[in-house]
Scaffold this motif. Structure first.
Motif, mmCIF file in Angstrom:
data_model
loop_
_atom_site.group_PDB
_atom_site.id
_atom_site.type_symbol
_atom_site.label_atom_id
_atom_site.label_comp_id
_atom_site.label_asym_id
_atom_site.label_seq_id
_atom_site.Cartn_x
_atom_site.Cartn_y
_atom_site.Cartn_z
ATOM 1 N N ARG A 18 -31.475 4.253 -15.611
ATOM 2 C CA ARG A 18 -30.492 4.331 -14.539
ATOM 3 C C ARG A 18 -31.166 4.935 -13.307
ATOM 4 O O ARG A 18 -31.887 5.933 -13.404
ATOM 5 N N GLU A 19 -30.905 4.334 -12.146
ATOM 6 C CA GLU A 19 -31.544 4.801 -10.916
ATOM 7 C C GLU A 19 -30.515 5.008 -9.819
ATOM 8 O O GLU A 19 -29.496 4.319 -9.745
ATOM 9 N N GLY A 20 -30.811 5.954 -8.953
ATOM 10 C CA GLY A 20 -29.927 6.243 -7.836
ATOM 11 C C GLY A 20 -30.043 5.185 -6.754
ATOM 12 O O GLY A 20 -31.142 4.746 -6.429
ATOM 13 N N VAL A 21 -28.907 4.800 -6.204
ATOM 14 C CA VAL A 21 -28.847 3.781 -5.161
ATOM 15 C C VAL A 21 -28.480 4.407 -3.814
ATOM 16 O O VAL A 21 -29.154 4.188 -2.809
ATOM 17 N N SER A 22 -27.416 5.191 -3.807
ATOM 18 C CA SER A 22 -26.928 5.762 -2.558
ATOM 19 C C SER A 22 -25.994 6.908 -2.891
ATOM 20 O O SER A 22 -25.463 7.000 -4.005
ATOM 21 N N SER A 23 -25.791 7.785 -1.915
ATOM 22 C CA SER A 23 -24.857 8.886 -2.118
ATOM 23 C C SER A 23 -24.257 9.289 -0.790
ATOM 24 O O SER A 23 -24.796 8.989 0.279
ATOM 25 N N ILE A 24 -23.120 9.993 -0.886
ATOM 26 C CA ILE A 24 -22.411 10.421 0.308
ATOM 27 C C ILE A 24 -21.743 11.753 0.055
ATOM 28 O O ILE A 24 -21.237 12.018 -1.035
ATOM 29 N N SER A 25 -21.772 12.579 1.082
ATOM 30 C CA SER A 25 -21.061 13.846 1.019
ATOM 31 C C SER A 25 -19.601 13.621 1.398
ATOM 32 O O SER A 25 -19.304 13.012 2.419
ATOM 33 N N SER A 26 -18.695 14.118 0.566
ATOM 34 C CA SER A 26 -17.274 14.013 0.904
ATOM 35 C C SER A 26 -16.866 15.030 1.959
ATOM 36 O O SER A 26 -15.758 14.978 2.462
ATOM 37 N N SER A 27 -17.766 15.945 2.283
ATOM 38 C CA SER A 27 -17.456 16.970 3.274
ATOM 39 C C SER A 27 -17.776 16.506 4.697
ATOM 40 O O SER A 27 -16.912 16.517 5.559
ATOM 41 N N ASP A 28 -19.040 16.094 4.927
ATOM 42 C CA ASP A 28 -19.412 15.724 6.289
ATOM 43 C C ASP A 28 -19.867 14.283 6.421
ATOM 44 O O ASP A 28 -20.274 13.866 7.510
#
Length: 125
Positions: A45-55
């Motif tokens: 399993r590999e990381g694709v993308s991420s996002i902060s729910s704060s900013d």
């Protein structure tokens, strides 16, 4: 019950687009980082993308930069992954998961909690 539900996968031709959704229930996405991951048969399993729910800070793996866009709708408790210019090598099961940091950066798989069941993306002519 705390859970993620991914949707939006399917079969698409090379060059096509899909939008994946990751809906959270039983908890709020506030102050978390939500990551999208993928796993192809026989691969890790590999990381694709991420996002902060704060900013709203976002991160992308090099192999999707310029093609994928991650976004969030905190009111709907949902994170999206818009995937354009899809390639056969993007074929995988895609998962979302939550991490308890606010910076939005992609971290190792083992650091994430609350995984969804995944949605299959197949890119083929």
């Amino acid at each position: 019950q705390v859970q993620f539900v991914e949707s939006g996968g399917g079969l698409v031709q090379p060059g096509g687009s899909l939008r994946l959704s990751c809906a959270a229930s039983g908890f709020t996405l506030d102050y978390l980082t939500i990551g999208w991951f993928r796993q192809a048969p026989g691969k890790e399993r590999e990381g694709v993308s991420s996002i902060s729910s704060s900013d709203g800070s976002t991160y992308y793996a090099d192999f999707v930069k310029g093609r994928f866009t991650i976004s969030r709708d905190n009111a709907k408790n949902t994170v999206y992954l818009q995937m354009n210019s899809l390639k056969p090598e993007d074929t995988a099961s895609y998962y979302c998961a939550a991490g308890d940091w606010t910076s939005g950066d992609l971290r190792p798989v083992w650091m994430y909690d609350y995984w969804g069941q995944g949605t299959q993306v197949t890119v083929s002519s």
